[in-house]
Design a protein around this motif. Sequence first.
Motif, PDB file in Angstrom:
ATOM      1  N   ALA A  10       0.808  -1.229   0.000  1.00 50.07           N
ATOM      2  CA  ALA A  10       0.000   0.000   0.000  1.00 50.07           C
ATOM      3  C   ALA A  10       0.840   1.279   0.000  1.00 50.07           C
ATOM      4  CB  ALA A  10      -0.992  -0.001   1.171  1.00 50.07           C
ATOM      5  N   GLU A 109      -1.837   3.111   7.883  1.00 47.75           N
ATOM      6  CA  GLU A 109      -3.224   3.595   7.714  1.00 47.75           C
ATOM      7  C   GLU A 109      -3.851   3.036   6.438  1.00 47.75           C
ATOM      8  OE1 GLU A 109      -5.436   5.319   9.627  1.00 47.75           O
ATOM      9  OE2 GLU A 109      -3.923   4.929  11.166  1.00 47.75           O
ATOM     10  N   ARG A 110      -3.090   3.020   5.355  1.00 48.07           N
ATOM     11  CA  ARG A 110      -3.603   2.485   4.085  1.00 48.07           C
ATOM     12  C   ARG A 110      -3.893   0.996   4.196  1.00 48.07           C
ATOM     13  NH1 ARG A 110       0.594   5.258  -0.188  1.00 48.07           N
ATOM     14  NH2 ARG A 110      -0.042   7.422   0.154  1.00 48.07           N
ATOM     15  N   TRP A 146      -0.667  11.858  -1.751  1.00 52.91           N
ATOM     16  CA  TRP A 146      -1.993  11.262  -1.754  1.00 52.91           C
ATOM     17  C   TRP A 146      -2.910  12.319  -1.286  1.00 52.91           C
ATOM     18  CZ3 TRP A 146      -3.317   6.292  -3.317  1.00 52.91           C
ATOM     19  CH2 TRP A 146      -2.247   5.520  -3.730  1.00 52.91           C
TER      20      TRP A 146
END
Length: 146
Positions: A10, A109-110, A146
């Motif tokens: 990720a 987190e992803r 992001w």
Amino acid sequence: MLYVVTGPPAAGKSTWITAHAKARDIVIDLDRIASALTGPGAPQWNQDDLVQRVAQRARFAAIDEALKLVDQVDVYLIHTMPSPKARAKYRRHGARIVVVDPGEDVVRERVKAMRSPAMDRVVTRWYRDYRKGGSRPITTQASRAW
């Protein structure tokens, strides 16, 4: 040119390739291979173990064939944690190693949002053994914003 794109799960490896590869380039991405081998509605990540086994074998065959073509076309290969043996093989083919790492907090987190809990162990291993270990990649590349 061979680009070996590495980084934790990720991190944005596929996104980095999307931003750099052209339509004629060869992209070897286990997630894309697994998706191509499954039916409608299958998850993009977290594929069944049997699908992963077939996809891994297809990936190895694709790598072997693509390495014969690096003088004719750009090859982008995602390899999260290449072993020293794999890195040596890639270097023999003139690889540029690209590390995509937006930082451990972002990655965790992803993974929490998009992947199975089992991927957390891969993240831990990547940061412990690969990124922070004694071996360092040739070239560092940050993930996109992001």
